[in-house]
Design a protein around this motif. Structure first.
Motif, short mmCIF file in Angstrom:
data_model
loop_
_atom_site.label_atom_id
_atom_site.label_comp_id
_atom_site.label_asym_id
_atom_site.label_seq_id
_atom_site.Cartn_x
_atom_site.Cartn_y
_atom_site.Cartn_z
N UNK A 54 42.60 33.72 80.70
CA UNK A 54 41.86 34.93 80.36
C UNK A 54 42.64 35.99 79.63
N UNK A 55 43.94 35.83 79.46
CA UNK A 55 44.72 36.81 78.72
C UNK A 55 44.32 36.76 77.24
N UNK A 56 44.36 37.89 76.57
CA UNK A 56 43.96 37.95 75.16
C UNK A 56 45.06 38.55 74.30
N UNK A 57 45.05 38.13 73.04
CA UNK A 57 45.92 38.71 72.02
C UNK A 57 45.05 39.03 70.82
N UNK A 58 45.11 40.23 70.28
CA UNK A 58 44.25 40.55 69.13
C UNK A 58 44.69 39.82 67.87
N UNK A 59 43.73 39.43 67.08
CA UNK A 59 43.98 38.96 65.71
C UNK A 59 43.72 40.18 64.83
N UNK A 60 44.77 40.72 64.26
CA UNK A 60 44.63 41.99 63.55
C UNK A 60 45.67 42.08 62.45
N UNK A 61 45.57 43.12 61.67
CA UNK A 61 46.51 43.33 60.58
C UNK A 61 45.84 43.12 59.24
N UNK A 62 46.61 43.24 58.19
CA UNK A 62 46.08 43.12 56.84
C UNK A 62 46.80 42.02 56.06
N UNK A 63 46.13 41.55 55.03
CA UNK A 63 46.65 40.52 54.14
C UNK A 63 46.42 40.98 52.71
N UNK A 64 47.49 41.13 51.95
CA UNK A 64 47.37 41.57 50.56
C UNK A 64 47.65 40.44 49.60
N UNK A 65 46.92 40.35 48.52
CA UNK A 65 47.14 39.31 47.51
C UNK A 65 47.88 39.89 46.31
N UNK A 66 48.53 39.00 45.57
CA UNK A 66 49.38 39.45 44.47
C UNK A 66 48.56 40.07 43.34
N UNK A 67 49.22 40.93 42.58
CA UNK A 67 48.60 41.62 41.45
C UNK A 67 49.24 41.12 40.16
N UNK A 68 48.50 40.33 39.34
CA UNK A 68 49.08 39.81 38.11
C UNK A 68 49.28 40.92 37.07
N UNK A 69 50.22 40.68 36.18
CA UNK A 69 50.33 41.58 35.03
C UNK A 69 49.05 41.50 34.21
N UNK A 70 48.53 40.28 34.03
CA UNK A 70 47.24 40.07 33.38
C UNK A 70 46.57 38.85 34.01
N UNK A 71 45.27 38.90 34.14
CA UNK A 71 44.48 37.74 34.53
C UNK A 71 44.02 37.07 33.24
N UNK A 72 44.51 35.88 32.99
CA UNK A 72 44.22 35.18 31.73
C UNK A 72 43.00 34.29 31.92
N UNK A 73 42.02 34.50 31.06
CA UNK A 73 40.78 33.74 31.15
C UNK A 73 40.80 32.54 30.21
N UNK A 74 40.15 31.48 30.63
CA UNK A 74 40.04 30.29 29.81
C UNK A 74 38.59 29.90 29.62
N UNK A 75 38.30 29.19 28.53
CA UNK A 75 36.95 28.77 28.22
C UNK A 75 36.96 27.30 27.85
N UNK A 76 36.09 26.52 28.44
CA UNK A 76 35.91 25.11 28.10
C UNK A 76 34.90 24.98 26.96
N UNK A 77 35.15 24.06 26.05
CA UNK A 77 34.29 23.95 24.88
C UNK A 77 33.03 23.12 25.10
N UNK A 78 32.99 22.30 26.14
CA UNK A 78 31.84 21.43 26.37
C UNK A 78 31.20 21.83 27.70
N UNK A 79 29.94 22.23 27.65
CA UNK A 79 29.26 22.69 28.84
C UNK A 79 28.74 21.57 29.72
N UNK A 80 28.40 21.92 30.95
CA UNK A 80 27.85 20.95 31.90
C UNK A 80 26.60 20.29 31.34
N UNK A 81 26.52 18.97 31.52
CA UNK A 81 25.32 18.25 31.18
C UNK A 81 25.14 17.91 29.71
N UNK A 82 26.10 18.30 28.86
CA UNK A 82 25.94 18.01 27.44
C UNK A 82 26.26 16.55 27.14
N UNK A 83 25.74 16.09 25.99
CA UNK A 83 26.08 14.78 25.46
C UNK A 83 26.73 14.99 24.10
#
Length: 397
Positions: free
Chosen positions: A125-154
């Protein structure tokens, strides 16, 4: 009376010994009066100490959002565990079968602080709290990518797979290691990095030979959290599934003054044609394997160099250097007899419409018979101008 008194004293003494034993056991945490043992809670990833070792208990302050995070209760089970973002939305996750570990099942966001909630329950019956924070990294830039062929194409049998990035990629090997092409039938191929275009890098996957007709292709590019170098990271995961259609190949021998269309190894059309004027290198239709990229019912064509500005019907682009297959009534007398164009392949309106209706993205157009070769400077898709050995050298791996 004296005897009774002696017995009473002895009983008190015995009780005193028993109490002493019980108190000692409680102090040692082993007896019936021991304090309940609280479960140990640890987080993954964990904060690093100044010496670089993991403390194993405090949440990380710069976690990679693509990697799962978890919390574990050693000697207990988890209850009501949740990880929430600043907007209060919970992150998807799952408990292990024994309920001792919770692990996220969805990616996190960059540069975001998340909060742990819940508790760990011990057997007693003893308990321990699950608490605190979690931080994620901060990129200098988030680089986006694009695929040339879409889903379902022939697409056609010469179509490359392209991922185009909106910034330069330094660590190309890291990106390439994350990429995967799966095919329904074995196909040998390789990624190759082409020169940056419009400030961004681009990578193509090309089969060694033309795609087998009817192949189903899946591309997975889990690039979220992949480091591109210079503090830049992939912005998101990409994927697509598409099919390779019939094997349609144009055979364009400029010396024959005809344009032949083959489909699945059989000739289905032979059109009278006029190609680029051989006497002017700037007007030669380039020899080499072109790839159809787009088509227009009406296409405006302008050349300050040669002084024309006109609209042509049924135009199929086969390179980005201005070469099209299109209708041109003005060159009708030359079609099938001589080459007079400015580099395009001229057909009659009826023939151009018939070809236009059959053409699709990725179809190869094999031009032969001219002294000027198609080269990378002639457009986006120059993949087939390189030998297989040379193409493989463009891989970063």
């Amino acid at each position: 009376m004296r005897r009774l008194l002696i017995v009473a004293v002895a009983l008190v003494a015995a009780l005193g010994v028993a109490s002493a034993v019980a108190l000692t056991a409680a102090a040692q945490g082993t007896g019936p009066l021991a304090a309940p043992a609280a479960p140990q809670v640890s987080y993954q990833p964990a904060e690093r100490s100044a010496g670089g070792a993991s403390t194993g208990t405090a949440p990380a302050s710069s976690a990679n959002p693509a990697e799962p995070v978890s919390v574990r209760a050693a000697g207990g089970t988890l209850d009501g565990v949740a990880l929430t973002g600043p907007d209060g939305e919970t992150v998807d996750g799952a408990l292990s079968p024994d309920r001792s570990t919770w692990t996220s099942t969805a990616p996190l966001d960059y540069a975001t602080t998340y909060t742990w909630h819940g508790r760990a329950l011990g057997a007693d019956g003893a308990t321990t709290p699950v608490a605190g924070t979690l931080g994620t990294l901060k990129p200098a830039h988030e680089v986006r990518g694009t695929l040339n062929i879409g889903d379902g194409r022939t697409v056609g049998v010469a179509a490359p797979i392209e991922i185009r990035f909106d910034r330069h990629v330094d660590d190309r090997a890291a990106v390439e290691r994350a990429l995967k092409v799966t095919t329904s039938t074995p196909v040998e191929g390789s990624w190759g990095w082409l020169p940056d275009d419009n400030g961004g890098s681009r990578v193509h996957w090309r089969p060694k030979e033309y795609w087998p007709a009817g192949t189903h292709v899946r591309v997975d590019a889990p690039l979220l959290g992949v480091g591109y170098g210079g503090g830049n990271y992939g912005a998101e995961n990409l994927s697509t599934s598409f099919d390779i259609g019939r094997a349609q190949v144009v055979k364009a021998d400029t010396r024959s003054f005809r344009m032949v269309v083959e489909r699945d190894g059989r000739q289905v059309a032979s059109y009278p044609a006029s190609y680029g004027l051989a006497a002017d290198p700037d007007r030669n239709t380039r020899s080499g394997t072109h790839v159809v990229t787009e088509k227009f019912t009406d296409k405006r064509m302008v050349s300050p160099q040669y002084g024309y500005d006109l609209v042509e019907k049924w135009a199929v682009r086969m390179s980005n250097n201005g070469e099209f297959i299109h209708a041109n009534p003005a060159s009708a007398s030359a079609q099938g007899a001589s080459n007079v164009t400015h580099g395009c392949v001229n057909l009659s309106p009826a023939d151009a419409k018939a070809y236009y209706d059959s053409a699709r993205y990725g179809d190869p157009v094999e031009v032969t018979g001219t002294p000027v070769r198609l080269s990378p400077k002639d457009g986006d898709i120059s993949d087939w101008t390189l030998s297989w050995d040379r193409w493989q050298q463009l891989s970063a791996l």
